[in-house]
Scaffold this motif. Structure first.
Motif, PDB file in Angstrom:
ATOM      1  N   GLU A  66      53.526  35.768  52.173  1.00 46.86           N
ATOM      2  CA  GLU A  66      53.792  34.812  51.099  1.00 46.86           C
ATOM      3  C   GLU A  66      52.524  34.462  50.327  1.00 46.86           C
ATOM      4  N   LEU A  67      51.407  34.336  51.058  1.00 40.81           N
ATOM      5  CA  LEU A  67      50.152  34.049  50.370  1.00 40.81           C
ATOM      6  C   LEU A  67      49.716  35.228  49.509  1.00 40.81           C
ATOM      7  N   THR A  68      49.972  36.428  49.985  1.00 43.89           N
ATOM      8  CA  THR A  68      49.637  37.603  49.176  1.00 43.89           C
ATOM      9  C   THR A  68      50.458  37.631  47.887  1.00 43.89           C
ATOM     10  N   ILE A  69      51.759  37.329  48.024  1.00 45.67           N
ATOM     11  CA  ILE A  69      52.613  37.280  46.834  1.00 45.67           C
ATOM     12  C   ILE A  69      52.161  36.165  45.902  1.00 45.67           C
ATOM     13  N   ALA A  70      51.823  35.002  46.484  1.00 40.90           N
ATOM     14  CA  ALA A  70      51.359  33.886  45.664  1.00 40.90           C
ATOM     15  C   ALA A  70      50.066  34.240  44.941  1.00 40.90           C
ATOM     16  N   GLN A  71      49.192  34.990  45.626  1.00 42.39           N
ATOM     17  CA  GLN A  71      47.944  35.410  44.993  1.00 42.39           C
ATOM     18  C   GLN A  71      48.222  36.347  43.821  1.00 42.39           C
ATOM     19  N   GLU A  72      49.162  37.274  44.016  1.00 38.60           N
ATOM     20  CA  GLU A  72      49.504  38.184  42.927  1.00 38.60           C
ATOM     21  C   GLU A  72      50.135  37.445  41.751  1.00 38.60           C
ATOM     22  N   VAL A  73      51.020  36.484  42.070  1.00 39.72           N
ATOM     23  CA  VAL A  73      51.650  35.720  40.991  1.00 39.72           C
ATOM     24  C   VAL A  73      50.614  34.911  40.232  1.00 39.72           C
ATOM     25  N   GLN A  74      49.689  34.268  40.978  1.00 36.11           N
ATOM     26  CA  GLN A  74      48.679  33.452  40.296  1.00 36.11           C
ATOM     27  C   GLN A  74      47.728  34.313  39.477  1.00 36.11           C
ATOM     28  N   ALA A  75      47.427  35.508  39.990  1.00 37.94           N
ATOM     29  CA  ALA A  75      46.540  36.388  39.219  1.00 37.94           C
ATOM     30  C   ALA A  75      47.139  36.739  37.870  1.00 37.94           C
ATOM     31  N   ASN A  76      48.471  36.808  37.800  1.00 43.52           N
ATOM     32  CA  ASN A  76      49.125  37.104  36.525  1.00 43.52           C
ATOM     33  C   ASN A  76      49.057  35.944  35.545  1.00 43.52           C
ATOM     34  N   LEU A  77      48.727  34.732  36.047  1.00 49.13           N
ATOM     35  CA  LEU A  77      48.633  33.585  35.148  1.00 49.13           C
ATOM     36  C   LEU A  77      47.340  33.581  34.344  1.00 49.13           C
ATOM     37  N   PHE A  78      46.302  34.213  34.883  1.00 51.38           N
ATOM     38  CA  PHE A  78      45.037  34.257  34.159  1.00 51.38           C
ATOM     39  C   PHE A  78      45.081  35.356  33.096  1.00 51.38           C
ATOM     40  N   PRO A  79      44.329  35.222  32.022  1.00 57.38           N
ATOM     41  CA  PRO A  79      44.316  36.269  30.984  1.00 57.38           C
ATOM     42  C   PRO A  79      43.789  37.584  31.559  1.00 57.38           C
ATOM     43  N   HIS A  80      44.501  38.666  31.266  1.00 54.26           N
ATOM     44  CA  HIS A  80      44.111  39.990  31.763  1.00 54.26           C
ATOM     45  C   HIS A  80      43.465  40.835  30.662  1.00 54.26           C
ATOM     46  N   ALA A  81      44.092  40.812  29.514  1.00 58.49           N
ATOM     47  CA  ALA A  81      43.550  41.622  28.423  1.00 58.49           C
ATOM     48  C   ALA A  81      42.228  41.031  27.930  1.00 58.49           C
ATOM     49  N   LYS A  82      41.423  41.870  27.348  1.00 60.69           N
ATOM     50  CA  LYS A  82      40.162  41.423  26.780  1.00 60.69           C
ATOM     51  C   LYS A  82      40.443  40.766  25.439  1.00 60.69           C
ATOM     52  N   LEU A  83      40.474  39.432  25.467  1.00 57.80           N
ATOM     53  CA  LEU A  83      40.821  38.663  24.275  1.00 57.80           C
ATOM     54  C   LEU A  83      39.550  38.237  23.558  1.00 57.80           C
ATOM     55  N   SER A  84      39.609  38.285  22.248  1.00 52.68           N
ATOM     56  CA  SER A  84      38.474  37.831  21.445  1.00 52.68           C
ATOM     57  C   SER A  84      38.919  37.718  19.998  1.00 52.68           C
ATOM     58  N   LEU A  85      38.147  36.993  19.211  1.00 50.26           N
ATOM     59  CA  LEU A  85      38.327  36.903  17.767  1.00 50.26           C
ATOM     60  C   LEU A  85      37.202  37.669  17.085  1.00 50.26           C
ATOM     61  N   LYS A  86      37.288  37.777  15.778  1.00 47.74           N
ATOM     62  CA  LYS A  86      36.256  38.512  15.047  1.00 47.74           C
ATOM     63  C   LYS A  86      34.897  37.844  15.171  1.00 47.74           C
ATOM     64  N   THR A  87      34.922  36.521  15.313  1.00 52.08           N
ATOM     65  CA  THR A  87      33.658  35.776  15.360  1.00 52.08           C
ATOM     66  C   THR A  87      33.360  35.209  16.733  1.00 52.08           C
ATOM     67  N   LEU A  88      34.191  35.486  17.742  1.00 53.89           N
ATOM     68  CA  LEU A  88      33.995  34.858  19.050  1.00 53.89           C
ATOM     69  C   LEU A  88      34.362  35.839  20.158  1.00 53.89           C
ATOM     70  N   GLU A  89      33.414  36.008  21.112  1.00 51.02           N
ATOM     71  CA  GLU A  89      33.671  36.797  22.308  1.00 51.02           C
ATOM     72  C   GLU A  89      34.123  35.863  23.433  1.00 51.02           C
ATOM     73  N   LEU A  90      35.034  36.353  24.292  1.00 53.60           N
ATOM     74  CA  LEU A  90      35.588  35.541  25.378  1.00 53.60           C
ATOM     75  C   LEU A  90      35.533  36.305  26.690  1.00 53.60           C
TER      76      LEU A  90
END
Length: 722
Positions: free
Chosen positions: A459-483
């Protein structure tokens, strides 16, 4: 003295070739028996002395019988039942008699419950049918009044020509009618008792049919509205629940009693075993003598009706059953505590059941079914007796304990570690059975702990996987801002939170928080906070074309203007909304620190509000450091908190560093890692990619912590102006 008594006991028992008494019960019984013999002998004397010792004899006999009973059961279980053959005989006696007793008790209980439920069902069905008929008549009266209103322009009395004839035919001499139009009472020339219903409560809607409590009395009441040519007439038909009404409804059921809110009223005003019909003789509206604890509460009269017929046979016993009666207060619409008591007989209910139009010859069919059931019961009893005798005869030489051990070892071999041997005696095989049970319990406990541990890990492993999906995965950024963001939980799941919400090509919402506590509870609250922020974003997209009414509150359902959500442009108001959400949906001791920032690339301005989070740092290109500490207290701890906002303009090369306390608070023998070390690590690598800067910080933390366990969740968010 004690040794002399023991010597005397030993000499007496040796005369009868028995072992001397060793326990308190055995010795007490011996001396009580001697005292009883002495009192019986002296009691033969004439006069008051003999009478006195006869009285003492009876006082001695009672404890003597108690001690003798204990000794007898000890002898039975210790001597007679020591042999396994005798134990098997007693066991099969119990096995044969116990099912018969249980079956008989279960049959009687089921018969009582079925009869009671069927009796109350018949009574409530009669009340329901009466309500349906009353509603139909009320609908006719409402239609007549609506036609009368539509046919005249001048307001005046309305005739109900069929009222007297219809009520006389239906036996409703106490029927009351009240008509109104848009809250204005209408005068009915033939509506006897129309004034008894004062006004129509606001909770009552058209089509209402039910039992109501009005002025401490019960009524069958129906409300119907009819509209003719734009004129709507509302008519209330009311029939008081009296003895005459219950006499008519209780036909074929028995006697019906509608009890007050005090259950004891059915027993005749507190007199146990009293006549249930006596309570109905009290005048309507009087207070019950039982209602002494709450004198301000309204009492209801106990209404009784119907006649319980005489029994058809010795099995046709009276059956009393209670059920709650759905009633409402006419003035407030709140439910009232009223009980329905029905007294009937099985024969009456049996004929009532088979009298329905389900069979061609109902009474004859019912008699046949009854005889068949009696025959089947007799057959079952005979089969039970035969099976019992055969079991006793065929199993006299079987050792029950050895057989139980064999079955138990078979169950354990199959993997059924919950199997236990019933130990209800004290003999040479009972100890072996107890040892086997202890061994099986130990094995079952170990396996259960292993499975539970494995389940928790999964259950903790599943919870860890579910929580990991809540954080941003793709490399997000704007033209003027790196994230860039990174989170390293101290345990399997984390209580830290960060998110990047791309609102448009030029707009961004940055969120970072820390939930109080660690582990599963903190992770669940983190997920709630994450979903709340995301929900506000999706709600804003759905409300793009909406328009707020004048004077309404602007946060919570903010409009989108020019493709931008004003809610996200004001992080302070958004923190107020999230604070209200967490405060009302979590426990009082749960809270979170939260930092929200809205970034607009067109102006390079970062508008933020800090809710108790460690102030993020802006490492400016010129080497200065700016703390983003404007805001308020933590989120979710106090309701109705206001959060201030501030904004900074980011210059090219400025680096935003947001972090949780897990970055600066880890300790070793040299102290905490601290903010200064964090700034030094970031400054040394500020020209590198953000992911590399994050790795440098995490490596420095791991080196600082060493082999110790990570004390808290580590979260780091970096944003750099291009």
């Amino acid at each position: 003295m004690s040794s002399a008594l023991q010597n005397f006991e030993t000499r007496v028992f040796r005369v009868f070739r028995r072992e001397p008494p060793s326990g308190i019960v055995h010795r007490g019984a011996f001396w009580l028996f001697l005292s009883y013999l002495l009192f019986c002998t002296v009691g033969l004397l004439p006069g008051e002395t003999g009478i006195l010792f006869q009285i003492l004899r009876w006082f001695t006999l009672v404890p003597l019988l108690c001690f003798a009973s204990i000794l007898f059961f000890r002898w039975v279980f210790g001597q007679l039942l020591w042999k396994l053959r005798n134990r098997l005989i007693v066991t099969y006696l119990l096995m044969g008699l116990a099912p018969l007793v249980l079956f008989a008790v279960l049959t009687l209980l089921v018969a009582y419950l079925f009869s009671g439920q069927f009796a109350t069902l018949a009574a409530t069905s009669a009340l329901h049918n009466e309500l349906v008929r009353l509603g139909g008549e009320d609908r006719e009266f409402a239609l007549h009044v609506a036609h009368a209103l539509a046919a005249r322009s001048k307001i005046g009395p309305i005739d109900l020509p069929d009222f007297e004839q219809q009520t006389r035919v239906n036996g409703q001499d106490h029927l009351q009618l009240s008509a109104s139009e848009n809250g204005r009472r209408l005068e009915l020339t033939q509506g006897r008792g129309a004034q008894a219903i004062e006004g129509l409560p606001t909770w009552v809607k058209s089509g209402f049919q039910g039992i109501v409590l009005d002025r401490s009395r019960l009524f069958l009441r129906a409300v119907e509205s009819e509209t003719v040519d734009g004129r709507t007439a509302t008519v209330v038909a009311s029939l008081p629940l009296k003895k005459e009404t219950l006499n008519r409804l209780a036909s074929g059921v028995g006697s019906i009693h509608i009890l007050s809110n005090h259950f004891q009223a059915y027993k005749g005003n507190g007199n146990p075993g009293g006549n249930p019909t006596n309570a109905s003789s009290s005048p309507p509206g009087t207070r019950s003598q039982l209602n002494t604890e709450n004198p301000d509460a309204e009492d209801l009269e106990t209404i009784s009706g119907g006649i319980l017929p005489s029994a058809q046979n010795f099995l046709d016993v009276p059956v009393e059953f209670f059920a709650p009666l759905n009633t409402v207060d006419w003035r407030t619409g709140k439910p009232q505590s009223v009980m329905l008591a029905v007294t009937s007989r099985p024969g009456l209910l049996y004929h009532q059941l088979f009298n329905q139009q389900l069979f061609t010859t109902s009474l004859q069919t019912g008699t046949v079914v009854q005889r068949i059931l009696i025959g089947v019961a007799i057959l079952f009893c005979a089969l039970e007796l035969i099976a019992f005798l055969m079991a006793v005869r065929l199993n006299q030489t079987i050792t029950a304990s050895i057989h139980d051990l064999y079955l138990a070892t078979t169950e354990i071999d199959k993997g059924n570690f919950l199997h236990r041997i019933g130990v209800k005696r004290r003999d040479q095989l009972a100890a072996l059975s107890s040892s086997f049970n202890s061994m099986a319990a130990s094995l079952a406990r170990l396996l259960l702990e292993q499975r539970e541990k494995q389940r928790l890990e999964n259950e903790l492993t599943i919870a860890q996987e579910v929580q990991a999906n809540l954080f941003p995965h793709a490399k997000l950024s704007l033209k003027t801002l790196e994230l860039h963001g990174a989170c390293r939980p101290a345990r399997t799941v984390s209580g830290d939170y960060y998110d990047f919400l791309i609102l448009s090509e030029t707009q961004l919402l940055l969120a970072m928080g820390d939930i109080s506590g660690k582990g599963i509870s903190a992770a669940l609250l983190m997920a709630s906070l994450h979903s709340a922020v995301r929900a506000y974003r999706f709600a804003g997209e759905e409300l793009e074309d909406a328009r707020m009414p004048s004077g309404s509150r602007r946060y919570g359902t903010q409009l989108l203007e020019s493709g931008r959500s004003t809610l996200f442009e004001t992080p302070g108001k958004m923190l107020e909304l999230l604070n209200r959400h967490l405060y009302r949906s979590t426990q009082p001791e749960k809270y979170a620190t939260l930092f929200l920032a809205y970034y607009d690339s067109e102006s390079s301005r970062l508008t933020y509000s800090n809710g108790g989070q460690i102030p993020p740092l802006v490492l400016c290109a010129d080497g200065t450091i700016q703390r983003l500490d404007c805001g308020g207290t933590v989120v979710g701890l106090i309701d109705d908190v206001r959060y201030e906002e501030a904004s900074v303009r980011l210059q090219p090369g400025d680096l935003l560093v947001a972090y949780s306390d897990g970055v600066t608070e880890p300790e070793n023998e040299f102290g905490e890692f601290g903010e200064e070390r964090l700034v030094d690590v970031v400054r040394r690598s500020r020209r590198l990619p953000l992911a590399t800067i994050s790795d440098q910080v995490l490596q420095a933390l791991r080196a600082w912590i060493g082999e110790q366990e990570q004390p808290d969740d580590i979260t780091l968010v970096l944003a750099r102006q291009r």
